[in-house]
Design an enzyme around this catalytic site. Structure first.
Site, short mmCIF file in Angstrom:
data_model
loop_
_atom_site.label_atom_id
_atom_site.label_comp_id
_atom_site.label_asym_id
_atom_site.label_seq_id
_atom_site.Cartn_x
_atom_site.Cartn_y
_atom_site.Cartn_z
N ARG A 62 -28.61 -22.18 29.28
CA ARG A 62 -29.21 -20.86 29.04
C ARG A 62 -28.34 -20.01 28.11
NH1 ARG A 62 -28.40 -17.48 32.92
NH2 ARG A 62 -29.28 -18.69 34.60
N TYR A 115 -47.37 -5.92 14.68
CA TYR A 115 -48.05 -7.00 15.41
C TYR A 115 -48.49 -6.47 16.79
CZ TYR A 115 -48.44 -11.11 18.36
OH TYR A 115 -48.88 -12.04 19.27
N ASP A 187 -38.97 -6.09 11.21
CA ASP A 187 -39.59 -7.39 11.46
C ASP A 187 -39.91 -8.01 10.09
OD1 ASP A 187 -41.35 -9.52 11.92
OD2 ASP A 187 -42.18 -8.60 13.72
N LYS A 212 -43.70 -18.80 12.93
CA LYS A 212 -44.55 -18.72 11.73
C LYS A 212 -43.96 -19.57 10.60
CE LYS A 212 -46.63 -15.56 14.21
NZ LYS A 212 -46.96 -16.02 15.53
C1 LIG Z 1 -45.11 -9.94 12.52
C2 LIG Z 1 -44.98 -10.63 13.84
N1 LIG Z 1 -43.89 -10.42 14.58
C3 LIG Z 1 -43.73 -11.02 15.78
C4 LIG Z 1 -44.69 -11.86 16.29
C5 LIG Z 1 -44.48 -12.48 17.64
O1 LIG Z 1 -44.01 -13.78 17.52
P1 LIG Z 1 -44.23 -14.95 18.60
O2 LIG Z 1 -45.68 -15.26 18.61
O3 LIG Z 1 -43.36 -16.04 18.10
O4 LIG Z 1 -43.77 -14.41 19.92
C6 LIG Z 1 -45.84 -12.14 15.54
C7 LIG Z 1 -46.86 -13.06 16.06
O5 LIG Z 1 -47.93 -13.20 15.50
C8 LIG Z 1 -45.99 -11.50 14.29
O6 LIG Z 1 -47.07 -11.69 13.51
#
Ligand SMILES: Cc1ncc(COP(=O)(O)O)c(C=O)c1O
Length: 397
Positions: A62, A115, A187, A212
């Site tokens: 962990r 998101y 982000d 992604k």
């Molecule tokens: C811009 C963005 N940040 C964070 C996330 C969250 O990521 P995860 O699905 O890997 O938890 C997403 C998911 O679509 C996203 O589009």
């Protein structure tokens, strides 16, 4: 690696060689996956020293694995940050970065367009622990300044924002954050470090969903936080590993492998996105196209200032309502109806009922997240095949 100074190398070379150590035992060029939950020691003295941090070594799965450390080194090098901590998903990384900095009673200023899961994290979880959130249009620096209070600790921005692809000026936000002593978190999932490096524009912390483009093949979940060594080690690693959102060694291996081809894939994602955006712009059944790479986009110049490319996601409004949207999506053959983005295959979705359900009705109304608003994540397929699939589906409405 033999005498390699990564600071002198270019992105594509770092993507291949960064954090990649041949196996010291066998010479295998691809480092093994250290698929273990625990570690054994030669004797109890060494066990005590490693477990109490008096001697370097591995404590428990962990905490981290060697495969995770290799992935973190590669991501930190690509993003131009001092250190990185990987997590089991993008949401785990975003939650960790915020939890690592916040105390009850603190306040966060956040982009209105983020998101849906991030919106949900602030609204449904952090708010229960006494953290206050104000959502603002981060394209408007006056509104951002006006939202800052005495207890504000974080300025949180996603640029381009998911799903409207609005661009926030990173330099301006970094100046505001500095002036008010806030931590500026960005982000960078949509651009990846290949197209944008927020730290260079003054961000303190960068977060990613590695699910992604970074992994790129739609076969795993992962996340990353990049920032100063001190923050990653003290504020993030020690307290937040207690949440247990550990990334598995096998997932680290997949993301490391994916990152090696990130530059090639991003170029093709972008080429397809530009062709799709132009096709949609010329389509009489389309009301509006949102893609910062289009010259007609009002933020095209700002995008060029801070991004080296425009990414693979295009959003658009079609003429009509839910019936037309459904007909378009249901008639696609090659393109999959799915949430997520950044996969090698093209994915399409309706944010209002899929990825962005938890966004407030006011913000949905303000940004036009209606039933006729569609987001497409362009894959790396042949461009003509994608356009033909879209075209035959449009002919049905
Ligand atoms: C811009 C963005 N940040 C964070 C996330 C969250 O990521 P995860 O699905 O890997 O938890 C997403 C998911 O679509 C996203 O589009």
């Amino acid at each position: 690696m033999k005498n390699v100074d990564f600071s002198k190398l270019n992105f594509e070379t770092i993507a291949v060689h960064g954090g990649a150590e041949p196996c010291p035992v066998t010479g295998a060029i691809v480092s093994p996956i250290y698929q273990t939950s625990t570690y054994t020691y030669e004797n109890t003295d060494i066990a005590e020293k490693i477990q109490t941090g008096k001697m370097p070594g591995f404590k428990y799965g962990r905490d981290h694995s060697k495969t995770e450390i290799e992935l973190e080194e590669k991501i930190a090098l690509l993003e131009g940050g001092e250190a990185c901590k990987a997590f089991a998903s993008g949401m785990a990384a975003i939650a960790a970065a915020n939890i690592g900095l916040l105390n009850a009673g603190d306040h966060v200023v956040c982009s209105e367009i983020v998101y849906g899961g991030t919106f949900g994290l602030f609204k449904k979880l952090l708010s229960r622990y006494g953290v206050e959130i104000t959502y603002v249009d981060t394209n408007d620096s006056n509104k951002v300044e006006a939202a800052i209070k005495k207890n504000t600790k974080i300025l949180y921005v996603e640029t381009p924002g998911n799903p409207t692809l609005g661009i926030t000026d990173l330099e301006t936000m970094a100046e505001i954050a500095k002036l008010h002593n806030l931590k500026f978190i960005v982000d960078n999932t949509f651009m990846t470090p290949y197209f944008q490096n927020p730290l260079k524009f003054g961000a303190d912390i960068v977060v990613h969903s590695a699910t992604k483009y970074m992994s790129g093949h739609g076969d795993c979940l992962g996340g990353a936080v990049i920032g100063k060594k001190d923050f990653i080690q003290k504020a993030l690693h020690d307290p937040v590993t207690k949440l247990g959102a550990t990334i598995s060694p096998f997932t680290c291996f997949l993301i490391k492998r994916g990152l090696q081809t990130l530059p090639l894939r991003m170029e093709k994602h972008q080429q397809n996105a530009m062709s799709v955006a132009k096709y949609l712009e010329d389509n009489p059944k389309v009301e509006k196209v949102l893609y910062p790479g289009l010259k007609s986009n009002s933020q095209h110049e700002l995008a060029k200032k801070q991004m080296r490319g425009f990414g693979g996601v295009v959003s658009f409004h079609i003429k009509g309502g839910l019936a037309e949207t459904k007909k378009l999506l249901d008639n696609l053959n090659l393109i999959h109806i799915a949430v997520s983005l950044g996969d090698v295959g093209t994915l399409i979705e309706i944010p209002s009922t899929m990825t962005h359900q938890s966004v407030s009705p006011e913000i949905k109304a303000k940004y036009g997240l209606t039933d006729s608003f569609i987001r497409i994540s362009c894959g790396i397929e042949n461009t003509d095949d994608l356009l033909n699939d879209l075209d035959q589906a449009f002919s049905k409405i």
